[in-house]
Design a protein around this motif. Sequence first.
Motif, PDB file in Angstrom:
ATOM      1  N   ASP A 132      32.177  21.122 -63.236  1.00 24.17           N
ATOM      2  CA  ASP A 132      33.152  21.873 -64.030  1.00 24.17           C
ATOM      3  C   ASP A 132      33.222  23.324 -63.560  1.00 24.17           C
ATOM      4  OD1 ASP A 132      34.920  22.130 -66.448  1.00 24.17           O
ATOM      5  OD2 ASP A 132      33.364  23.568 -67.014  1.00 24.17           O
ATOM      6  N   TYR A 133      32.078  23.899 -63.195  1.00 22.34           N
ATOM      7  CA  TYR A 133      32.073  25.259 -62.637  1.00 22.34           C
ATOM      8  C   TYR A 133      32.916  25.312 -61.366  1.00 22.34           C
ATOM      9  CZ  TYR A 133      30.272  29.419 -60.222  1.00 22.34           C
ATOM     10  OH  TYR A 133      30.162  30.614 -59.546  1.00 22.34           O
ATOM     11  N   GLY A 134      32.747  24.339 -60.491  1.00 24.84           N
ATOM     12  CA  GLY A 134      33.542  24.302 -59.265  1.00 24.84           C
ATOM     13  C   GLY A 134      35.027  24.203 -59.551  1.00 24.84           C
ATOM     14  N   ARG A 135      35.399  23.385 -60.538  1.00 25.73           N
ATOM     15  CA  ARG A 135      36.820  23.257 -60.886  1.00 25.73           C
ATOM     16  C   ARG A 135      37.378  24.570 -61.426  1.00 25.73           C
ATOM     17  NH1 ARG A 135      35.183  18.078 -62.523  1.00 25.73           N
ATOM     18  NH2 ARG A 135      34.743  18.822 -64.639  1.00 25.73           N
ATOM     19  N   ARG A 136      36.599  25.262 -62.248  1.00 24.37           N
ATOM     20  CA  ARG A 136      37.072  26.529 -62.799  1.00 24.37           C
ATOM     21  C   ARG A 136      37.234  27.585 -61.703  1.00 24.37           C
ATOM     22  NH1 ARG A 136      36.575  27.157 -68.474  1.00 24.37           N
ATOM     23  NH2 ARG A 136      35.791  25.267 -69.480  1.00 24.37           N
ATOM     24  N   ILE A 137      36.286  27.619 -60.774  1.00 18.52           N
ATOM     25  CA  ILE A 137      36.411  28.541 -59.642  1.00 18.52           C
ATOM     26  C   ILE A 137      37.674  28.227 -58.850  1.00 18.52           C
ATOM     27  CG2 ILE A 137      35.424  29.154 -57.401  1.00 18.52           C
ATOM     28  CD1 ILE A 137      34.001  30.545 -59.653  1.00 18.52           C
ATOM     29  N   ASN A 138      37.898  26.950 -58.552  1.00 18.40           N
ATOM     30  CA  ASN A 138      39.062  26.578 -57.744  1.00 18.40           C
ATOM     31  C   ASN A 138      40.370  26.815 -58.477  1.00 18.40           C
ATOM     32  OD1 ASN A 138      37.786  25.723 -55.345  1.00 18.40           O
ATOM     33  ND2 ASN A 138      37.245  23.767 -56.266  1.00 18.40           N
ATOM     34  N   ASP A 139      40.394  26.543 -59.786  1.00 18.92           N
ATOM     35  CA  ASP A 139      41.643  26.660 -60.540  1.00 18.92           C
ATOM     36  C   ASP A 139      42.078  28.108 -60.714  1.00 18.92           C
ATOM     37  OD1 ASP A 139      41.678  23.940 -60.766  1.00 18.92           O
ATOM     38  OD2 ASP A 139      41.029  23.868 -62.860  1.00 18.92           O
ATOM     39  N   VAL A 140      41.129  29.013 -60.874  1.00 17.69           N
ATOM     40  CA  VAL A 140      41.471  30.415 -61.150  1.00 17.69           C
ATOM     41  C   VAL A 140      41.322  31.265 -59.893  1.00 17.69           C
ATOM     42  CG1 VAL A 140      40.969  32.434 -62.568  1.00 17.69           C
ATOM     43  CG2 VAL A 140      40.772  30.138 -63.554  1.00 17.69           C
ATOM     44  N   LEU A 141      40.097  31.454 -59.429  1.00 13.50           N
ATOM     45  CA  LEU A 141      39.864  32.316 -58.280  1.00 13.50           C
ATOM     46  C   LEU A 141      40.341  31.661 -56.980  1.00 13.50           C
ATOM     47  CD1 LEU A 141      36.346  33.717 -59.215  1.00 13.50           C
ATOM     48  CD2 LEU A 141      38.606  34.578 -59.820  1.00 13.50           C
ATOM     49  N   GLY A 142      40.193  30.352 -56.886  1.00 14.27           N
ATOM     50  CA  GLY A 142      40.678  29.648 -55.698  1.00 14.27           C
ATOM     51  C   GLY A 142      42.175  29.768 -55.531  1.00 14.27           C
ATOM     52  N   ALA A 143      42.906  29.706 -56.645  1.00 11.79           N
ATOM     53  CA  ALA A 143      44.366  29.860 -56.565  1.00 11.79           C
ATOM     54  C   ALA A 143      44.726  31.245 -56.045  1.00 11.79           C
ATOM     55  CB  ALA A 143      44.981  29.632 -57.939  1.00 11.79           C
ATOM     56  N   GLU A 144      44.002  32.264 -56.495  1.00 13.71           N
ATOM     57  CA  GLU A 144      44.268  33.615 -56.007  1.00 13.71           C
ATOM     58  C   GLU A 144      43.932  33.741 -54.523  1.00 13.71           C
ATOM     59  OE1 GLU A 144      42.820  36.823 -58.387  1.00 13.71           O
ATOM     60  OE2 GLU A 144      43.109  35.726 -60.263  1.00 13.71           O
ATOM     61  N   MET A 145      42.844  33.093 -54.098  1.00 15.63           N
ATOM     62  CA  MET A 145      42.467  33.176 -52.693  1.00 15.63           C
ATOM     63  C   MET A 145      43.445  32.430 -51.798  1.00 15.63           C
ATOM     64  SD  MET A 145      38.301  33.114 -52.574  1.00 15.63           S
ATOM     65  CE  MET A 145      38.371  33.451 -50.812  1.00 15.63           C
ATOM     66  N   ARG A 146      43.969  31.327 -52.270  1.00 18.24           N
ATOM     67  CA  ARG A 146      44.973  30.610 -51.471  1.00 18.24           C
ATOM     68  C   ARG A 146      46.219  31.467 -51.298  1.00 18.24           C
ATOM     69  NH1 ARG A 146      42.634  26.438 -54.468  1.00 18.24           N
ATOM     70  NH2 ARG A 146      44.196  26.520 -56.115  1.00 18.24           N
ATOM     71  N   ALA A 147      46.604  32.160 -52.354  1.00 17.43           N
ATOM     72  CA  ALA A 147      47.764  33.053 -52.251  1.00 17.43           C
ATOM     73  C   ALA A 147      47.463  34.227 -51.333  1.00 17.43           C
ATOM     74  CB  ALA A 147      48.164  33.550 -53.642  1.00 17.43           C
ATOM     75  N   SER A 148      46.250  34.793 -51.439  1.00 17.74           N
ATOM     76  CA  SER A 148      45.912  35.937 -50.583  1.00 17.74           C
ATOM     77  C   SER A 148      45.783  35.506 -49.125  1.00 17.74           C
ATOM     78  CB  SER A 148      44.625  36.614 -51.064  1.00 17.74           C
ATOM     79  OG  SER A 148      43.475  35.856 -50.763  1.00 17.74           O
ATOM     80  N   SER A 149      45.400  34.253 -48.884  1.00 18.63           N
ATOM     81  CA  SER A 149      45.362  33.740 -47.516  1.00 18.63           C
ATOM     82  C   SER A 149      46.765  33.679 -46.920  1.00 18.63           C
ATOM     83  CB  SER A 149      44.717  32.350 -47.495  1.00 18.63           C
ATOM     84  OG  SER A 149      44.692  31.826 -46.187  1.00 18.63           O
ATOM     85  N   SER A 150      47.749  33.281 -47.748  1.00 25.83           N
ATOM     86  CA  SER A 150      49.136  33.263 -47.281  1.00 25.83           C
ATOM     87  C   SER A 150      49.632  34.674 -46.999  1.00 25.83           C
ATOM     88  CB  SER A 150      50.034  32.595 -48.335  1.00 25.83           C
ATOM     89  OG  SER A 150      49.664  31.246 -48.536  1.00 25.83           O
ATOM     90  N   LEU A 151      49.266  35.619 -47.867  1.00 23.34           N
ATOM     91  CA  LEU A 151      49.658  37.007 -47.647  1.00 23.34           C
ATOM     92  C   LEU A 151      48.989  37.554 -46.389  1.00 23.34           C
ATOM     93  CD1 LEU A 151      51.039  39.610 -48.465  1.00 23.34           C
ATOM     94  CD2 LEU A 151      49.174  40.047 -50.081  1.00 23.34           C
ATOM     95  N   MET A 152      47.742  37.209 -46.166  1.00 19.77           N
ATOM     96  CA  MET A 152      47.040  37.667 -44.976  1.00 19.77           C
ATOM     97  C   MET A 152      47.694  37.111 -43.709  1.00 19.77           C
ATOM     98  SD  MET A 152      44.728  39.466 -43.618  1.00 19.77           S
ATOM     99  CE  MET A 152      43.526  39.619 -42.315  1.00 19.77           C
ATOM    100  N   ALA A 153      48.126  35.857 -43.751  1.00 16.05           N
ATOM    101  CA  ALA A 153      48.798  35.267 -42.591  1.00 16.05           C
ATOM    102  C   ALA A 153      50.092  36.007 -42.293  1.00 16.05           C
ATOM    103  CB  ALA A 153      49.065  33.783 -42.839  1.00 16.05           C
TER     104      ALA A 153
END
Length: 407
Positions: A320-341
């Motif tokens: 559940d901790y992993g899911r919460r990390i992915n759902d909240v912070l992971g979503a932000e990191m995926r977006a920031s990865s697109s911005l970085m590209a």
Amino acid sequence: MSAPSHPTRAPGIWDVIVVGAGPAGATAARVAAENGCTTLLLERATIPRYKTCGGGLIGASLAALPPGLSLKVYDTARRFTFAHNGHKERTLDSSSPTCAMVYRSELDAALTEAAAAAGAEVRDGTALTTLEQRGDTVSVRTNRGDTLRARAVVGADGSASRVSRYVGVQCAQVDLALEVEVPVDERTADRWRGRALMEWGPLPGSFGWVFPKGDVCTAGVVAARGNPVALRAYKEDFLTRHGLIGPRPLHDTGHLTRCRRPDSPVARGRVLVAGDAAALVDHWSREGISYALRSGDLAGRAASRVVGADEPGARAAADDYGRRINDVLGAEMRASSSLMALFARNPALVHTALTRVPPAWHRLDAYIAGRTSVAGIMTTPLARTAAAVAGRLPASRRGSGRPGRVS
């Protein structure tokens, strides 16, 4: 706050051991203690200790601090200057000044004091050397020769984390940041007061920054790991151009920042990782304090659930901790990865959008203030259009658009 029911702690067994007293670790320890866990916070250095970090607290970081935290703010950025490789400089006003300039040594010490006030025991000068899981406990061995046992362990021991290696964290991006803290005279302090600088640099995905802190400026550069000679040359050029090369710096350091792969684990059995140890850092800005504070809170809550659970329950809490990390912070990191590209392909386009297209600056300003996230920025029509335009540009149009100062 009601505390969960935990098994009676056997002699010598802690409920939760947290490794690392940065924002993630101190927060995890405080939250675990507030949830009724006997909690031990280990820090290898002596508190307070210096940490290479710009020390700018954006809105998401300020919102994640515990209420009433005593922390000195040395300046607040009301204006932001953007430049492209030393040129095309433009200064924009923030609609709601938020970015607070602090020293990491003081922030970490204040958060550690908050953890201690909540009931966590703090032992500094104590480093983890090995850890091992057996059944429902984790054994932690320290540099002092102690073997400590806990029902759950949270690793928050930085980007060079031993706990991270144990868990198997995988990185998609590793960068090198070089930073100085420079004392400045009154005239220079006045020039920077209330104003932060972000300059897009000559190396792919690179930038430099200046953060004002009264009679000191924190300044540095960052780029992908692998070309330290060029990065050092950019740093010298950057500091020289901004009049920050002369005084003997209070600190002159470097460190690696790591961004996790989207599928990277953040737990292994009863061992969790948070903050830099989990490689939770923004791909574009390399901002990590907000990720550390938020993941530390999640880790402290998850650890308190692991403590009172049997093995299937502990696995469920870790999952559940992993899911919460992915759902909240992971979503932000995926977006920031697109911005970085997008930024790495065409920093000139990003610079032009931020400085010449008001909605782009307003979105970034809202992000700094904590009113939106990087994911919110990247879902706007403007961001989608910019990404599409950058993707269609021929190779000769990509990059800085101007020969860099660093070869």
